[in-house]
Enzyme design. Structure first.
Site, PDB file in Angstrom:
ATOM      1  N   LYS A 135      29.057  57.112  53.423  1.00 39.69           N
ATOM      2  CA  LYS A 135      30.260  57.218  52.599  1.00 39.69           C
ATOM      3  C   LYS A 135      29.866  57.600  51.176  1.00 39.69           C
ATOM      4  O   LYS A 135      28.945  57.026  50.603  1.00 39.69           O
ATOM      5  CB  LYS A 135      31.003  55.880  52.598  1.00 39.69           C
ATOM      6  CG  LYS A 135      32.383  55.962  51.971  1.00 39.69           C
ATOM      7  CD  LYS A 135      33.127  54.664  52.142  1.00 39.69           C
ATOM      8  CE  LYS A 135      34.530  54.747  51.555  1.00 39.69           C
ATOM      9  NZ  LYS A 135      35.275  53.471  51.726  1.00 39.69           N
TER      10      LYS A 135
ATOM     11  N   TYR B  30      32.538  39.039  51.457  1.00 31.92           N
ATOM     12  CA  TYR B  30      32.073  38.328  52.646  1.00 31.92           C
ATOM     13  C   TYR B  30      31.814  36.848  52.369  1.00 31.92           C
ATOM     14  O   TYR B  30      31.733  36.052  53.306  1.00 31.92           O
ATOM     15  CB  TYR B  30      30.827  39.008  53.217  1.00 31.92           C
ATOM     16  CG  TYR B  30      31.120  40.413  53.674  1.00 31.92           C
ATOM     17  CD1 TYR B  30      31.935  40.640  54.779  1.00 31.92           C
ATOM     18  CD2 TYR B  30      30.639  41.515  52.981  1.00 31.92           C
ATOM     19  CE1 TYR B  30      32.249  41.933  55.181  1.00 31.92           C
ATOM     20  CE2 TYR B  30      30.945  42.808  53.380  1.00 31.92           C
ATOM     21  CZ  TYR B  30      31.750  43.003  54.483  1.00 31.92           C
ATOM     22  OH  TYR B  30      32.067  44.281  54.864  1.00 31.92           O
TER      23      TYR B  30
ATOM     24  N   HIS C 108      34.921  48.629  63.374  1.00 31.52           N
ATOM     25  CA  HIS C 108      34.436  48.353  62.010  1.00 31.52           C
ATOM     26  C   HIS C 108      34.175  46.856  61.814  1.00 31.52           C
ATOM     27  O   HIS C 108      33.420  46.465  60.916  1.00 31.52           O
ATOM     28  CB  HIS C 108      35.458  48.855  60.983  1.00 31.52           C
ATOM     29  CG  HIS C 108      34.896  49.026  59.604  1.00 31.52           C
ATOM     30  ND1 HIS C 108      33.982  50.011  59.284  1.00 31.52           N
ATOM     31  CD2 HIS C 108      35.105  48.330  58.456  1.00 31.52           C
ATOM     32  CE1 HIS C 108      33.668  49.919  58.005  1.00 31.52           C
ATOM     33  NE2 HIS C 108      34.330  48.897  57.484  1.00 31.52           N
TER      34      HIS C 108
ATOM     35  N   HIS D 135      26.985  49.715  49.666  1.00 33.32           N
ATOM     36  CA  HIS D 135      28.074  49.524  48.712  1.00 33.32           C
ATOM     37  C   HIS D 135      27.619  49.910  47.301  1.00 33.32           C
ATOM     38  O   HIS D 135      26.497  49.589  46.903  1.00 33.32           O
ATOM     39  CB  HIS D 135      28.528  48.059  48.678  1.00 33.32           C
ATOM     40  CG  HIS D 135      29.302  47.647  49.888  1.00 33.32           C
ATOM     41  ND1 HIS D 135      29.489  46.328  50.259  1.00 33.32           N
ATOM     42  CD2 HIS D 135      29.949  48.380  50.833  1.00 33.32           C
ATOM     43  CE1 HIS D 135      30.214  46.264  51.352  1.00 33.32           C
ATOM     44  NE2 HIS D 135      30.495  47.500  51.732  1.00 33.32           N
TER      45      HIS D 135
ATOM     46  N   ARG E  90      28.915  52.016  59.672  1.00 32.49           N
ATOM     47  CA  ARG E  90      30.280  52.502  59.867  1.00 32.49           C
ATOM     48  C   ARG E  90      30.271  53.331  61.147  1.00 32.49           C
ATOM     49  O   ARG E  90      29.234  53.893  61.527  1.00 32.49           O
ATOM     50  CB  ARG E  90      30.727  53.376  58.685  1.00 32.49           C
ATOM     51  CG  ARG E  90      30.733  52.655  57.340  1.00 32.49           C
ATOM     52  CD  ARG E  90      31.094  53.615  56.209  1.00 32.49           C
ATOM     53  NE  ARG E  90      31.147  52.934  54.920  1.00 32.49           N
ATOM     54  CZ  ARG E  90      30.116  52.827  54.076  1.00 32.49           C
ATOM     55  NH1 ARG E  90      28.938  53.369  54.402  1.00 32.49           N
ATOM     56  NH2 ARG E  90      30.249  52.195  52.920  1.00 32.49           N
TER      57      ARG E  90
ATOM     58  N   ARG F 237      30.596  45.792  61.684  1.00 31.69           N
ATOM     59  CA  ARG F 237      29.941  45.925  60.367  1.00 31.69           C
ATOM     60  C   ARG F 237      30.255  44.702  59.497  1.00 31.69           C
ATOM     61  O   ARG F 237      29.370  44.161  58.846  1.00 31.69           O
ATOM     62  CB  ARG F 237      30.421  47.218  59.707  1.00 31.69           C
ATOM     63  CG  ARG F 237      29.916  47.444  58.278  1.00 31.69           C
ATOM     64  CD  ARG F 237      30.356  48.827  57.826  1.00 31.69           C
ATOM     65  NE  ARG F 237      30.378  48.986  56.378  1.00 31.69           N
ATOM     66  CZ  ARG F 237      29.351  49.387  55.648  1.00 31.69           C
ATOM     67  NH1 ARG F 237      28.203  49.644  56.241  1.00 31.69           N
ATOM     68  NH2 ARG F 237      29.464  49.528  54.341  1.00 31.69           N
TER      69      ARG F 237
END
Length: 279
Positions: A158, A258, A223, A249, A133, A226
């Protein structure tokens, strides 16, 4: 509202919210209070629903904006004001399920080729190479680079989660050349003040300039590098479980998006119709 604002900020500090989230939540509550010209302490369910409806239907704000406003008000009333929040009375707007924009490998290469400033090139290549990120790449420290194990340590990503991600050999060589030119001490990519990391907006501007120079017309942001990292790994046959860990994640469900943007030809997926005549 100053006393209530301070109490809410205090509660968010205790919860460990990021600075970005705290600023956003306080802004939503401020707008809510301004809309009714009253303190939230004097408002309730009907006013909350009316405000969210106004934002979504009349102001035509995005669903993601409305969802964040909902979360901010829910935190205020549940945590700070200690009131019961009845979800069936205050429905949350359904999230939009948009697929991320992705760059092809050739487009990524074009972006790197037109980025001639060594520092800027190192930033963009590190972002893509390790699936970072933008907030993570600007907060990298020199000691986060593990050249021997070809790993990059992401501290406080995050959700304040630490993780390791992959470090490309090609990127490692680029970072070594960059270090010889700039000799960063603590922050890998310091700002004008070497004691502070580079600001996020600077990286965004660098990416925007490079995209324009590369002649790419897709609606993309930094972004997107990524997203492209994850998609290209998937197309190369890397299992989504490992991609999930590299991206940081919490849920495999987040990573599985994805699958919907990957190049089907690159993943050797074809329609069963193509095999009918061969049977």
């Amino acid at each position: 509202m100053s006393k209530l604002r301070e109490q809410m900020k205090y509660d968010m500090d205790l919860k460990g919210f990021s600075e970005k989230t705290k600023i956003a939540y306080l802004k939503h509550v401020e707008l809510f209070a301004k809309y009714f010209k009253k303190s939230p302490e004097l408002l309730g369910e009907e006013e909350i629903k009316a405000y969210l409806h106004h934002q979504l239907i009349e102001r035509k704000m995005s669903r993601s904006y409305n969802t964040q406003a909902y979360s901010a008000l829910k935190f205020l009333y549940e945590t700070t004001l200690k009131r019961e929040w009845k979800s069936y009375k205050i429905p949350r707007c359904k999230r939009e399920k948009k697929l991320p924009k992705v760059l092809s490998r050739e487009e990524v290469k074009r972006i790197f080729n037109v980025t001639t400033n060594p520092k800027h090139r190192a930033i963009l290549m590190t972002t893509y190479s390790s699936g970072l990120r933008v907030s993570e790449v600007v907060n990298l420290k020199v000691n986060d680079i593990d050249g021997k194990r070809l790993q990059l340590f992401v501290q406080g990503g995050k959700g304040q989660k630490d993780r390791y991600t992959v470090l490309s050999r090609k990127n490692l060589e680029l970072l070594r050349d960059y270090w010889k030119l700039y000799h960063p001490k603590t922050w890998l990519f310091p700002g004008q003040d070497i004691n502070e990391p580079l600001c996020v907006r600077t990286v965004q501007k660098v990416f925007e300039n490079s995209v324009r120079k590369a002649g790419i017309t897709k609606d993309v942001s930094v972004h997107t590098l990524r997203h492209s990292f994850a998609t290209h790994l998937l197309e190369s046959g890397v299992d989504t479980f490992y991609i999930q860990k590299l991206l940081g994640h919490s849920s495999l469900k987040t990573t599985s998006i994805y699958i919907h943007v990957g190049n089907l030809d690159g993943m050797n997926i074809k329609s069963p119709l193509d095999d009918i005549d061969n049977e």
